[in-house]
Design an enzyme around this catalytic site. Structure first.
Site, short mmCIF file in Angstrom:
data_model
loop_
_atom_site.label_atom_id
_atom_site.label_comp_id
_atom_site.label_asym_id
_atom_site.label_seq_id
_atom_site.Cartn_x
_atom_site.Cartn_y
_atom_site.Cartn_z
N THR A 69 70.43 13.15 64.91
CA THR A 69 69.92 13.63 66.19
C THR A 69 69.62 15.11 66.10
O THR A 69 70.49 15.88 65.68
CB THR A 69 70.92 13.43 67.36
N ILE A 70 68.42 15.52 66.47
CA ILE A 70 68.17 16.96 66.45
C ILE A 70 68.90 17.62 67.62
O ILE A 70 69.15 18.80 67.62
CB ILE A 70 66.67 17.36 66.48
N ASP A 71 69.24 16.81 68.64
CA ASP A 71 69.87 17.38 69.82
C ASP A 71 71.35 17.74 69.58
O ASP A 71 71.96 18.40 70.40
CB ASP A 71 69.80 16.38 70.99
O1 F6P Z 1 66.44 12.46 71.26
C1 F6P Z 1 65.71 13.25 70.40
C2 F6P Z 1 64.46 13.74 71.07
O2 F6P Z 1 63.85 14.60 70.14
C3 F6P Z 1 64.67 14.40 72.43
O3 F6P Z 1 65.10 15.71 72.34
C4 F6P Z 1 63.32 14.21 73.06
O4 F6P Z 1 63.40 14.18 74.45
C5 F6P Z 1 62.90 12.89 72.54
O5 F6P Z 1 63.54 12.69 71.32
C6 F6P Z 1 61.40 12.78 72.38
O6 F6P Z 1 61.05 11.51 71.98
P1 F6P Z 1 59.57 11.03 71.63
O7 F6P Z 1 59.44 11.07 70.15
O8 F6P Z 1 59.49 9.65 72.16
O9 F6P Z 1 58.60 11.96 72.30
#
Ligand code: F6P
Length: 365
Positions: free
Chosen positions: A141-143
């Site tokens: 997770t980057i978060d």
């Molecule tokens: O959960 C990781 C994440 O990078 C979030 O920070 C972000 O809201 C989401 O994924 C974006 O996802 P997508 O690739 O569907 O735009």
């Protein structure tokens, strides 16, 4: 016939996924009775007809640890428990194809699965484990929001990219005497915003864990503009909320997308500031998926490699239903249930938050 270990990458991509895949393959090559295969686009490669499988030997993974993305592809839509099917009227519906998928894995002689992904992917891992699948998780997770591990790969590279953005925005903000708002990722946890605000030297940092009071932000802006410098840099997480607790979402019509799409918190803040009479020019930069792409920094390659080796060793030791984790610098395995139940929020009493406050960063509270 050799035992087969299936590797999948699921959820949003990030830097370091390829380094995990390479490490799994290299570790497995040290034993004679296992071979590694990958499924395209998370489990979709198994679920599709015909199946989309990739043979992963040492030559297939040579040098991939320096590359961003995932050579297997990924998705944060659908999956074995919510396979998307389009009806004749064009509407999409979810179907549970998990039992069929497990039958396919048996047919392929897959004796173990390594699922590299965040909380959504690990929820799938847990359900498959409960159905009898020999599965091991690798956190991604980057978060940085998974509570069961101190850190995951992808996050350090994202912080590096966000910090570089703050650095660049500081010079242009100073040249024009502007307020520049940088929106970074972080759905529920403000780790990227907090780290890049400290590293880049932003004056204001807005994170989901602290509901912001617009008057406090304006107070800080005035203090800065009238008494010291004529410009302000703000870093805001995509999941930031004002006092009313509302997050800013985008319209999302993608069938089977796991989470509501965030985005626009920075623009909302700009409008709030203007509505409250702030006259200084304001510009907003949405960093978006730049944070997920490109080469992993060295530290990410190292953590990712450690996780890959650990995951395959967990397969050899039959530690199924568990996820590799880093705790106090040690590689350990933790129950996947723990990984999906505990969330890693920014601790408001932590040294890091105190440090930020002590150098004058305003959190809008
Ligand atoms: O959960 C990781 C994440 O990078 C979030 O920070 C972000 O809201 C989401 O994924 C974006 O996802 P997508 O690739 O569907 O735009």
């Amino acid at each position: 016939m050799k035992n087969r270990c299936l590797v999948v990458t699921g959820g949003g991509d990030c830097s370091g996924l390829n380094a995990v895949i390479r490490a799994i393959v290299r570790r497995a090559s040290l034993v004679n009775d296992w071979e590694i295969i990958g499924s395209r686009d998370a489990f979709n490669g198994i679920l599709r007809d015909p199946m989309e499988i990739v043979e992963l030997d040492k030559s297939a993974v040579a040098g991939i640890h320096v590359r961003g993305g995932t050579i297997l592809g990924t998705t944060n839509k659908g999956g074995p428990f919510s396979w998307q099917v389009q009806a004749k009227n064009g509407n999409w519906k979810s179907e549970d194809h998990s039992a069929e998928m497990l039958r396919k894995l048996e047919f392929l002689n897959v004796k173990a699965v390594i699922n590299i992904g965040g909380d959504g992917s690990q929820k799938i891992s847990q359900k498959l484990f409960e159905m009898g699948c020999n599965i091991v998780g690798v956190p991604k997770t980057i978060d940085n929001d998974l509570g069961a591990t101190d850190i995951t790969f992808g996050f350090p590279t994202a912080v590096e990219i966000a910090t570089e953005a703050v650095d660049k925005l500081v010079t242009t903000a100073a040249s024009h005497n502007r307020i520049l708002i940088l929106e970074v990722m972080g759905r529920e946890a403000g780790w990227i915003a907090l780290h890049s605000a400290i590293a880049g030297g932003a004056e204001i940092c807005i994170i989901p864990e602290i509901k912001y009071d617009i008057d406090k932000i304006i107070e800080r802006i005035k203090e800065r503009i009238h008494h010291s410098r004529g410009f302000v840099n703000i870093v805001i997480s995509e999941g930031a909320c004002p006092i009313d607790g509302s997050k800013h979402y985008q319209v999302n019509n993608e069938p089977g997308h796991h989470d509501p799409r965030l985005g626009g918190a920075g623009n909302r803040l700009m409008h709030e500031l203007k509505d409250h009479g702030v006259k200084t020019d304001i510009r907003v930069t949405l960093l978006g998926h730049l944070q997920r792409g490109g080469k992993p920094i060295a530290y990410d390659r190292i953590i990712a490699t450690q996780f890959g080796v650990k995951a395959f060793e967990m397969v050899l030791n039959k530690e199924f239903g568990k996820m590799a984790a880093l705790r106090n610098g040690k590689l350990v395995s933790v129950p996947i249930t723990e990984a999906i139940e505990t969330y890693n929020f920014v601790d408001l009493n932590s040294d890091l938050v105190h440090t930020a406050r002590d150098i004058g960063i305003c959190f809008g509270d």
